[in-house]
Design an enzyme around this catalytic site. Sequence first.
Site, PDB file in Angstrom:
ATOM      1  CB  ALA A 136       6.591  -8.280 -16.595  1.00 18.88           C
ATOM      2  CG  LEU A 167       9.625  -5.740 -11.644  1.00 13.83           C
ATOM      3  CD1 LEU A 167       9.671  -4.366 -10.987  1.00 13.83           C
ATOM      4  CD2 LEU A 167       8.196  -6.246 -11.670  1.00 13.83           C
ATOM      5  CG  LEU A 208     -15.010   5.901 -32.627  1.00 11.69           C
ATOM      6  CD1 LEU A 208     -13.661   5.990 -33.308  1.00 11.69           C
ATOM      7  CD2 LEU A 208     -15.071   4.643 -31.783  1.00 11.69           C
ATOM      8  CD  GLU A 250       5.641  -5.298 -14.824  1.00 10.51           C
ATOM      9  OE1 GLU A 250       6.800  -4.995 -14.517  1.00 10.51           O
ATOM     10  OE2 GLU A 250       5.129  -6.402 -14.585  1.00 10.51           O
ATOM     11  N   GLY A 251       6.410  -0.141 -13.296  1.00 11.43           N
ATOM     12  CA  GLY A 251       7.199   1.090 -13.316  1.00 11.43           C
ATOM     13  C   GLY A 251       6.397   2.167 -14.005  1.00 11.43           C
ATOM     14  N   PRO A 280       0.814  -1.222   0.000  1.00 10.77           N
ATOM     15  CG  PRO A 280      -0.900  -1.610   1.540  1.00 10.77           C
ATOM     16  CD  PRO A 280       0.368  -2.200   1.004  1.00 10.77           C
TER      17      PRO A 280
HETATM   18  P1  TGC Z   1      18.609   0.222  -7.709  1.00  9.51           P
HETATM   19  O1  TGC Z   1      19.753   0.582  -6.824  1.00  9.51           O
HETATM   20  O2  TGC Z   1      18.448   0.955  -8.976  1.00  9.51           O
HETATM   21  O3  TGC Z   1      18.687  -1.334  -8.064  1.00  9.51           O
HETATM   22  C1  TGC Z   1      18.794  -2.328  -7.060  1.00  9.51           C
HETATM   23  C2  TGC Z   1      19.443  -3.525  -7.712  1.00  9.51           C
HETATM   24  O4  TGC Z   1      18.612  -4.002  -8.776  1.00  9.51           O
HETATM   25  C3  TGC Z   1      19.306  -3.933 -10.044  1.00  9.51           C
HETATM   26  N1  TGC Z   1      18.306  -3.496 -11.050  1.00  9.51           N
HETATM   27  C4  TGC Z   1      17.803  -4.303 -11.985  1.00  9.51           C
HETATM   28  N2  TGC Z   1      18.045  -5.576 -12.294  1.00  9.51           N
HETATM   29  C5  TGC Z   1      17.364  -6.117 -13.322  1.00  9.51           C
HETATM   30  N3  TGC Z   1      16.418  -5.438 -14.017  1.00  9.51           N
HETATM   31  C6  TGC Z   1      16.135  -4.156 -13.731  1.00  9.51           C
HETATM   32  N4  TGC Z   1      15.201  -3.496 -14.424  1.00  9.51           N
HETATM   33  C7  TGC Z   1      16.846  -3.522 -12.679  1.00  9.51           C
HETATM   34  N5  TGC Z   1      16.810  -2.284 -12.121  1.00  9.51           N
HETATM   35  C8  TGC Z   1      17.720  -2.287 -11.132  1.00  9.51           C
HETATM   36  C9  TGC Z   1      20.425  -2.938  -9.820  1.00  9.51           C
HETATM   37  O5  TGC Z   1      21.490  -3.171 -10.699  1.00  9.51           O
HETATM   38  C10 TGC Z   1      20.779  -3.208  -8.379  1.00  9.51           C
HETATM   39  O6  TGC Z   1      21.537  -4.405  -8.342  1.00  9.51           O
HETATM   40  P2  TGC Z   1      22.674  -4.640  -7.227  1.00  9.51           P
HETATM   41  O7  TGC Z   1      23.218  -5.986  -7.560  1.00  9.51           O
HETATM   42  O8  TGC Z   1      23.660  -3.523  -7.436  1.00  9.51           O
HETATM   43  O9  TGC Z   1      21.991  -4.572  -5.910  1.00  9.51           O
HETATM   44  O10 TGC Z   1      17.286   0.254  -6.826  1.00  9.51           O
HETATM   45  P3  TGC Z   1      16.418   1.472  -6.324  1.00  9.51           P
HETATM   46  O11 TGC Z   1      15.898   1.126  -4.970  1.00  9.51           O
HETATM   47  O12 TGC Z   1      17.159   2.769  -6.500  1.00  9.51           O
HETATM   48  O13 TGC Z   1      15.150   1.459  -7.304  1.00  9.51           O
HETATM   49  C11 TGC Z   1      15.244   1.730  -8.638  1.00  9.51           C
HETATM   50  C12 TGC Z   1      13.835   1.745  -9.281  1.00  9.51           C
HETATM   51  C13 TGC Z   1      13.025   2.930  -8.784  1.00  9.51           C
HETATM   52  C14 TGC Z   1      14.081   1.870 -10.778  1.00  9.51           C
HETATM   53  C15 TGC Z   1      13.078   0.428  -8.967  1.00  9.51           C
HETATM   54  O14 TGC Z   1      12.761   0.351  -7.616  1.00  9.51           O
HETATM   55  C16 TGC Z   1      11.827   0.280  -9.782  1.00  9.51           C
HETATM   56  O15 TGC Z   1      11.883  -0.217 -10.912  1.00  9.51           O
HETATM   57  N6  TGC Z   1      10.625   0.685  -9.253  1.00  9.51           N
HETATM   58  C17 TGC Z   1       9.350   0.439  -9.898  1.00  9.51           C
HETATM   59  C18 TGC Z   1       8.656  -0.725  -9.222  1.00  9.51           C
HETATM   60  C19 TGC Z   1       7.825  -1.529 -10.193  1.00  9.51           C
HETATM   61  O16 TGC Z   1       7.997  -1.494 -11.397  1.00  9.51           O
HETATM   62  N7  TGC Z   1       6.930  -2.348  -9.671  1.00  9.51           N
HETATM   63  C20 TGC Z   1       6.149  -3.238 -10.480  1.00  9.51           C
HETATM   64  C21 TGC Z   1       5.448  -4.264  -9.620  1.00  9.51           C
HETATM   65  S1  TGC Z   1       4.844  -5.681 -10.531  1.00  9.51           S
HETATM   66  C22 TGC Z   1       3.627  -5.087 -11.490  1.00  9.51           C
HETATM   67  O17 TGC Z   1       3.375  -3.939 -11.574  1.00  9.51           O
HETATM   68  C23 TGC Z   1       2.850  -6.095 -12.276  1.00  9.51           C
HETATM   69  S2  TGC Z   1       1.618  -5.348 -13.215  1.00  9.51           S
HETATM   70  C24 TGC Z   1       0.874  -6.613 -14.015  1.00  9.51           C
HETATM   71  C25 TGC Z   1       1.417  -6.819 -15.420  1.00  9.51           C
HETATM   72  O18 TGC Z   1       2.632  -6.897 -15.635  1.00  9.51           O
HETATM   73  O19 TGC Z   1       0.628  -6.934 -16.347  1.00  9.51           O
HETATM   74  P1  FAD Z   2       3.431   5.662  -6.290  1.00  9.97           P
HETATM   75  O1  FAD Z   2       4.743   4.969  -6.206  1.00  9.97           O
HETATM   76  O2  FAD Z   2       2.816   6.169  -5.040  1.00  9.97           O
HETATM   77  O3  FAD Z   2       3.565   6.865  -7.320  1.00  9.97           O
HETATM   78  C1  FAD Z   2       2.612   7.928  -7.392  1.00  9.97           C
HETATM   79  C2  FAD Z   2       3.141   8.976  -8.365  1.00  9.97           C
HETATM   80  O4  FAD Z   2       4.424   9.452  -7.902  1.00  9.97           O
HETATM   81  C3  FAD Z   2       3.390   8.420  -9.771  1.00  9.97           C
HETATM   82  O5  FAD Z   2       3.085   9.379 -10.729  1.00  9.97           O
HETATM   83  C4  FAD Z   2       4.894   8.165  -9.762  1.00  9.97           C
HETATM   84  O6  FAD Z   2       5.449   8.178 -11.048  1.00  9.97           O
HETATM   85  C5  FAD Z   2       5.375   9.348  -8.937  1.00  9.97           C
HETATM   86  N1  FAD Z   2       6.694   9.112  -8.357  1.00  9.97           N
HETATM   87  C6  FAD Z   2       7.104   8.054  -7.616  1.00  9.97           C
HETATM   88  N2  FAD Z   2       8.402   8.189  -7.301  1.00  9.97           N
HETATM   89  C7  FAD Z   2       8.823   9.353  -7.848  1.00  9.97           C
HETATM   90  C8  FAD Z   2      10.061  10.048  -7.867  1.00  9.97           C
HETATM   91  N3  FAD Z   2      11.154   9.555  -7.293  1.00  9.97           N
HETATM   92  N4  FAD Z   2      10.112  11.232  -8.515  1.00  9.97           N
HETATM   93  C9  FAD Z   2       9.017  11.743  -9.127  1.00  9.97           C
HETATM   94  N5  FAD Z   2       7.818  11.129  -9.156  1.00  9.97           N
HETATM   95  C10 FAD Z   2       7.724   9.954  -8.523  1.00  9.97           C
HETATM   96  N6  FAD Z   2       2.175  -4.749  -8.330  1.00  9.97           N
HETATM   97  C11 FAD Z   2       2.670  -5.990  -8.056  1.00  9.97           C
HETATM   98  O7  FAD Z   2       3.602  -6.131  -7.271  1.00  9.97           O
HETATM   99  N7  FAD Z   2       2.135  -7.088  -8.644  1.00  9.97           N
HETATM  100  C12 FAD Z   2       1.097  -7.024  -9.513  1.00  9.97           C
HETATM  101  O8  FAD Z   2       0.645  -8.056 -10.039  1.00  9.97           O
HETATM  102  C13 FAD Z   2       0.551  -5.733  -9.812  1.00  9.97           C
HETATM  103  N8  FAD Z   2      -0.534  -5.621 -10.635  1.00  9.97           N
HETATM  104  C14 FAD Z   2      -1.122  -4.393 -10.803  1.00  9.97           C
HETATM  105  C15 FAD Z   2      -2.308  -4.305 -11.529  1.00  9.97           C
HETATM  106  C16 FAD Z   2      -2.946  -3.078 -11.674  1.00  9.97           C
HETATM  107  C17 FAD Z   2      -4.243  -2.998 -12.399  1.00  9.97           C
HETATM  108  C18 FAD Z   2      -2.354  -1.905 -11.135  1.00  9.97           C
HETATM  109  C19 FAD Z   2      -2.997  -0.575 -11.324  1.00  9.97           C
HETATM  110  C20 FAD Z   2      -1.173  -1.988 -10.420  1.00  9.97           C
HETATM  111  C21 FAD Z   2      -0.547  -3.226 -10.234  1.00  9.97           C
HETATM  112  N9  FAD Z   2       0.604  -3.357  -9.455  1.00  9.97           N
HETATM  113  C22 FAD Z   2       1.135  -4.602  -9.180  1.00  9.97           C
HETATM  114  C23 FAD Z   2       1.134  -2.197  -8.750  1.00  9.97           C
HETATM  115  C24 FAD Z   2       1.985  -1.268  -9.617  1.00  9.97           C
HETATM  116  O9  FAD Z   2       3.216  -1.856  -9.924  1.00  9.97           O
HETATM  117  C25 FAD Z   2       2.160   0.047  -8.850  1.00  9.97           C
HETATM  118  O10 FAD Z   2       0.905   0.692  -8.869  1.00  9.97           O
HETATM  119  C26 FAD Z   2       3.218   0.934  -9.471  1.00  9.97           C
HETATM  120  O11 FAD Z   2       4.506   0.379  -9.284  1.00  9.97           O
HETATM  121  C27 FAD Z   2       3.195   2.365  -8.901  1.00  9.97           C
HETATM  122  O12 FAD Z   2       3.135   2.360  -7.514  1.00  9.97           O
HETATM  123  P2  FAD Z   2       2.022   3.237  -6.745  1.00  9.97           P
HETATM  124  O13 FAD Z   2       0.712   2.965  -7.356  1.00  9.97           O
HETATM  125  O14 FAD Z   2       2.204   2.972  -5.295  1.00  9.97           O
HETATM  126  O15 FAD Z   2       2.384   4.732  -7.062  1.00  9.97           O
END
Ligand code: TGC
Ligand code: FAD
Length: 391
Positions: free
Chosen positions: A249, A246, A345, A370-371, A137
Amino acid sequence: MVTVEELFAIDSLLSDDEREIRDTVATFANQRLRPHIADWFEEGTFPARELAPQLGELGLLGMHLDGYGCAGMSATMYGLACQELEAVDSGVRSMVSVQGSLAMTAIHKYGSEEQKQQWLPEMAAGRAIGCFGLTEPDFGSNPAGMRTRAKRDGADWVLNGSKMWITNGSVADVAVVWAQTEDEGRQVIRGFLVPAGTPGFSAREMHRKLSLRASVTAELDFDDVRLPADAVLPESRGLAAPLGCLSEARFGIVFGALGAARDCLAATIEYARTREVFDKPLAAYQLTQAKLADMALELGKGQLLALHLGRLKDRGEVTPEQVSAGKLNSSREAIAIARECRTILGANGITLDYPVLRHANNLESVLTYEGTAEVHQLVLGRALTDANAFR
Ligand code: TGC
Ligand code: FAD
């Protein structure tokens, strides 16, 4: 008349096998999914259990993974499949992404041999469904701050915390859950396999969504969940482990989001050619054509970028930053295209009789999960400047 693919001669860049897989998935998606998708979206349902074995039979679950019943296809083939699934609805591609690129990839990359044998063949066949719990959350973009904790108690682990927005969460047989652990006094994020029905683990479907309505999204709660020692993914240590999943995906989304955009543009061109305003077809007005041309340009450029990234990935050369660039471009341009199509449309565009606003609403999630777009801008900014602007 030409399609965007013809305009950019996209097919000439694909092998016979790639075209065949793309066409097979398109036929399945159009025959089995498209006739129902507007109803699923309206009702806020997705028959994951019923569809998973069908998707498994086509080899779409863990499609890019090798062994354990997975299809072992190329990254480009996987991307093309995602594009066809998302042309129907982002919810379908999401189900496949989470199953294959997140849950199965986590087990495949970081699991023990026993874990792989137990889960991957069942998941590839769609008999078992997986989810991937990273987001909490209060920690979405910054998963490093997660509060979910797994503590050692003798040989066991005890898991406490919660996850939110988890796709497939309430229908999953197994949850891949990321938690902070203590390892020799150091905090380390590790992955755990939590089977459905484990005492203390509950999943609750989230409702009232205006986006990804044809997709199961859930909250997961862990209240003193006792897990055996072998529930941990042994090779997962640090945030790099979930981020590595990630990247897989996000790659699927690079192709997938363009499928949604393509579907919007195709429906809009058909509409504009038949809808008459001020006594002639909408398509014959310069303003309409300028919109269509600009959208076709962005779609074609996006497809060329996606294919380029696919080729890099198949050579084992793609970097996380390149995947970020593709995810940012495809999701941002796809939602812009869907919204622009909606204007053409007119009022008809706000209904479920046409796919465009459904796609546009879905793409709000695609832009965020996914970011977020901003996270990927910052990933690119960091790569370009060496300055970290996240913190
Ligand atoms: P940071 O210091 O940048 O990285 C920590 C360690 O991770 C490595 N790394 C990666 N490795 C593989 N692929 C990537 N894309 C990587 N990005 C970073 C990095 O080299 C480092 O490795 P090590 O060995 O040096 O420790 O970490 P940070 O805490 O500064 O965070 C960077 C940031 C903000 C980019 C990362 O936290 C991030 O990508 N945040 C977004 C979170 C996100 O995408 N969540 C998605 C949840 S799952 C989901 O949304 C499913 S949706 C359903 C669907 O897919 O349809
Ligand atoms: P926040 O992190 O609170 O971000 C809010 C706003 O702040 C955004 O505009 C963001 O870009 C901005 N922001 C954040 N950090 C910064 C910064 N440093 N500087 C400037 N702006 C910033 N997650 C899973 O783990 N597994 C799943 O299967 C999954 N499925 C999902 C399915 C759906 C339909 C949705 C909507 C989300 C899903 N997610 C899942 C979660 C998703 O990955 C998160 O919603 C996403 O990573 C963003 O996190 P948040 O919603 O907490 O937004």
